[in-house]
Design a protein around this motif. Structure first.
Motif, PDB file in Angstrom:
ATOM      1  N   THR A 144       0.831  -1.200   0.000  1.00 52.93           N
ATOM      2  CA  THR A 144       0.000   0.000   0.000  1.00 52.93           C
ATOM      3  C   THR A 144       0.868   1.253   0.000  1.00 52.93           C
ATOM      4  O   THR A 144       2.004   1.237   0.466  1.00 52.93           O
ATOM      5  CB  THR A 144      -0.925   0.047   1.235  1.00 52.93           C
ATOM      6  N   VAL A 145       0.309   2.328  -0.525  1.00 52.45           N
ATOM      7  CA  VAL A 145       0.951   3.644  -0.478  1.00 52.45           C
ATOM      8  C   VAL A 145      -0.077   4.636   0.029  1.00 52.45           C
ATOM      9  O   VAL A 145      -1.139   4.799  -0.574  1.00 52.45           O
ATOM     10  CB  VAL A 145       1.464   4.092  -1.859  1.00 52.45           C
ATOM     11  N   LEU A 146       0.245   5.275   1.147  1.00 51.10           N
ATOM     12  CA  LEU A 146      -0.691   6.216   1.755  1.00 51.10           C
ATOM     13  C   LEU A 146      -0.052   7.597   1.825  1.00 51.10           C
ATOM     14  O   LEU A 146       1.092   7.735   2.251  1.00 51.10           O
ATOM     15  CB  LEU A 146      -1.068   5.728   3.155  1.00 51.10           C
ATOM     16  N   ILE A 147      -0.802   8.602   1.412  1.00 48.95           N
ATOM     17  CA  ILE A 147      -0.335   9.988   1.467  1.00 48.95           C
ATOM     18  C   ILE A 147      -1.293  10.780   2.348  1.00 48.95           C
ATOM     19  O   ILE A 147      -2.493  10.832   2.099  1.00 48.95           O
ATOM     20  CB  ILE A 147      -0.238  10.600   0.058  1.00 48.95           C
ATOM     21  N   TYR A 184      -0.075  16.191  -5.235  1.00 56.79           N
ATOM     22  CA  TYR A 184       1.096  15.350  -4.989  1.00 56.79           C
ATOM     23  C   TYR A 184       0.727  13.876  -5.137  1.00 56.79           C
ATOM     24  O   TYR A 184       1.498  13.083  -5.696  1.00 56.79           O
ATOM     25  CB  TYR A 184       1.690  15.600  -3.602  1.00 56.79           C
ATOM     26  N   ALA A 185      -0.441  13.480  -4.648  1.00 59.40           N
ATOM     27  CA  ALA A 185      -0.868  12.081  -4.747  1.00 59.40           C
ATOM     28  C   ALA A 185      -0.994  11.645  -6.203  1.00 59.40           C
ATOM     29  O   ALA A 185      -0.558  10.547  -6.579  1.00 59.40           O
ATOM     30  CB  ALA A 185      -2.196  11.890  -4.011  1.00 59.40           C
ATOM     31  N   MET A 253      -3.399   6.069  -1.959  1.00 66.42           N
ATOM     32  CA  MET A 253      -4.464   6.599  -1.104  1.00 66.42           C
ATOM     33  C   MET A 253      -4.066   7.985  -0.597  1.00 66.42           C
ATOM     34  O   MET A 253      -2.911   8.207  -0.228  1.00 66.42           O
ATOM     35  CB  MET A 253      -4.706   5.670   0.087  1.00 66.42           C
ATOM     36  N   VAL A 254      -5.020   8.899  -0.544  1.00 69.19           N
ATOM     37  CA  VAL A 254      -4.759  10.243  -0.029  1.00 69.19           C
ATOM     38  C   VAL A 254      -5.909  10.627   0.886  1.00 69.19           C
ATOM     39  O   VAL A 254      -7.071  10.310   0.611  1.00 69.19           O
ATOM     40  CB  VAL A 254      -4.577  11.266  -1.180  1.00 69.19           C
TER      41      VAL A 254
END
Length: 366
Positions: A144-147, A184-185, A253-254
């Motif tokens: 996962t990538v979370l911002i 940015y996301a 995800m943002v």
């Protein structure tokens, strides 16, 4: 045959970068052809794990000169501040690596981490969480990538006592900050080969605040026709994430600040905890990469601290700086060490290795 967009995304995966049009690295090399990087070694186990990073970087011949800086807080006109020479150094070199910090209790200081975010306007926190091969948890194939919006929301510090026993805390949401982190996301998704952005919110209840964040995200999405935008309620995301995190591999995800704080720790728990999780705080001109776990004063000085989170955060830093070959070399050495057996990993990971032994094992695998 791959379509042009698929080829671009495949290439982006190979060149992972945290620099975007919104947050780029503009630091300059020194006379030796190296980059000077301020390092905040931190409290508790911070100096031990920072030293492990330095040893591995020396062995890997990374073109970086470390500059230790002090962030001992000072109260200036009733506000917590860090030394001006530290602010100047980080602003000059556009980058920093940070170990864990403990906020002094009962001395009037706000969180040092929050102070750093405000001082350098670090508007986005980026937290990738990926399953570690060889380190088994109840969840497989987490990626996962979370911002997280990093400057406002419930953490704006706007609160007061209405009457004794009644406190009002104000959640601040602005269009400008929301658009910036969402942009940015989308840029990050494009850079790293993701085709979807998921906006997590609670606009069904916070109709104005979260409603504005969601509105801003959907407006920004129009500038990225190659990336699809999706939305989801925060409670639903939490439920689905702990049920089966695999569908979230497709997304960046943002979300607003508080949700991001909770969700990023939740995702860390899926892969084994904060000791395995890197993190980066992105600013328009300056970025700080950090280990987000605590300072662990109970084990400080015992030589058993785990430097993995700080090492992987430094890998994110190298990718942001465009030093991808060095980043890949160190990341591969860390991951293969983690997969090599309990005798080579620290006790927080159910192993028996000391910090020194773990560091030597990483160096042997460079």
């Amino acid at each position: 045959m791959l379509a042009r967009g698929q080829i671009a995304r495949a290439a982006a995966v190979a060149r992972r970068s945290y620099a975007t049009k919104v947050a780029s690295f503009t630091g300059q090399k020194n006379d030796k052809g190296h980059y000077t990087v301020p390092i905040i070694e931190g409290d508790g186990i911070g100096p031990e794990i920072s030293e492990a990073v330095k040893e591995i970087y020396r062995a890997a011949k990374v073109p970086i000169d470390w500059l230790p800086v002090d962030v001992t807080p000072r109260l200036i006109n009733g506000k917590t501040s860090i030394p001006s020479e530290t602010i100047e150094a980080i602003n000059k070199h556009k980058i920093a690596l940070k170990g864990p910090l403990a906020t002094p209790v009962g001395k009037g200081h706000v969180s040092l981490n929050l102070t750093l975010r405000r001082t350098f306007n670090l508007f986005a926190n980026v937290r990738p969480c990926k399953s570690i091969k060889g380190y088994k948890t109840p969840y497989d194939n987490v990626d996962t990538v979370l911002i997280r919006e990093n400057t406002e929301g419930e953490y704006s510090g706007i609160e007061h006592t209405v009457v004794p026993g009644v406190v009002q805390s104000i959640k601040l949401i602005t269009r400008g900050a929301s658009e910036r982190v969402c942009r940015y996301a989308f840029e990050h998704a494009r850079n790293t080969g993701k085709s979807k952005v998921l906006v997590v919110h609670k606009a069904t209840v916070m109709k104005l605040g979260d409603g504005l964040f969601l509105e801003a995200a959907l407006a920004v999405a129009k500038d990225y026709p190659d990336i699809s935008v999706h939305t989801e309620l925060i409670d639903n995301t939490c439920l689905k994430m702990v049920t089966d995190p695999s569908p979230y591999q497709e997304y960046v995800m943002v979300m607003p600040n508080l949700y991001g704080d909770i969700m990023s720790d939740l995702c860390s728990g899926l892969i084994g905890g904060l000791g395995l999780t890197p993190s980066g705080n992105m600013g328009v001109e300056t970025s700080i990469f950090e280990a987000v776990h605590g300072s662990a004063p109970d084990i400080a000085g015992k030589g058993v601290a785990n430097p993995t989170a700080l090492l992987l955060s430094s890998v994110m830093m190298l990718q942001h700086m465009g030093l991808s070959s060095h980043a890949d070399k160190i990341e591969n050495a860390v991951l293969t060490t983690l997969a090599s057996g309990p005798e080579n990993i620290t006790r927080d990971l159910r192993g028996s290795a000391s910090t020194k032994h773990f560091t030597e094992q990483v160096i042997s695998r460079l």
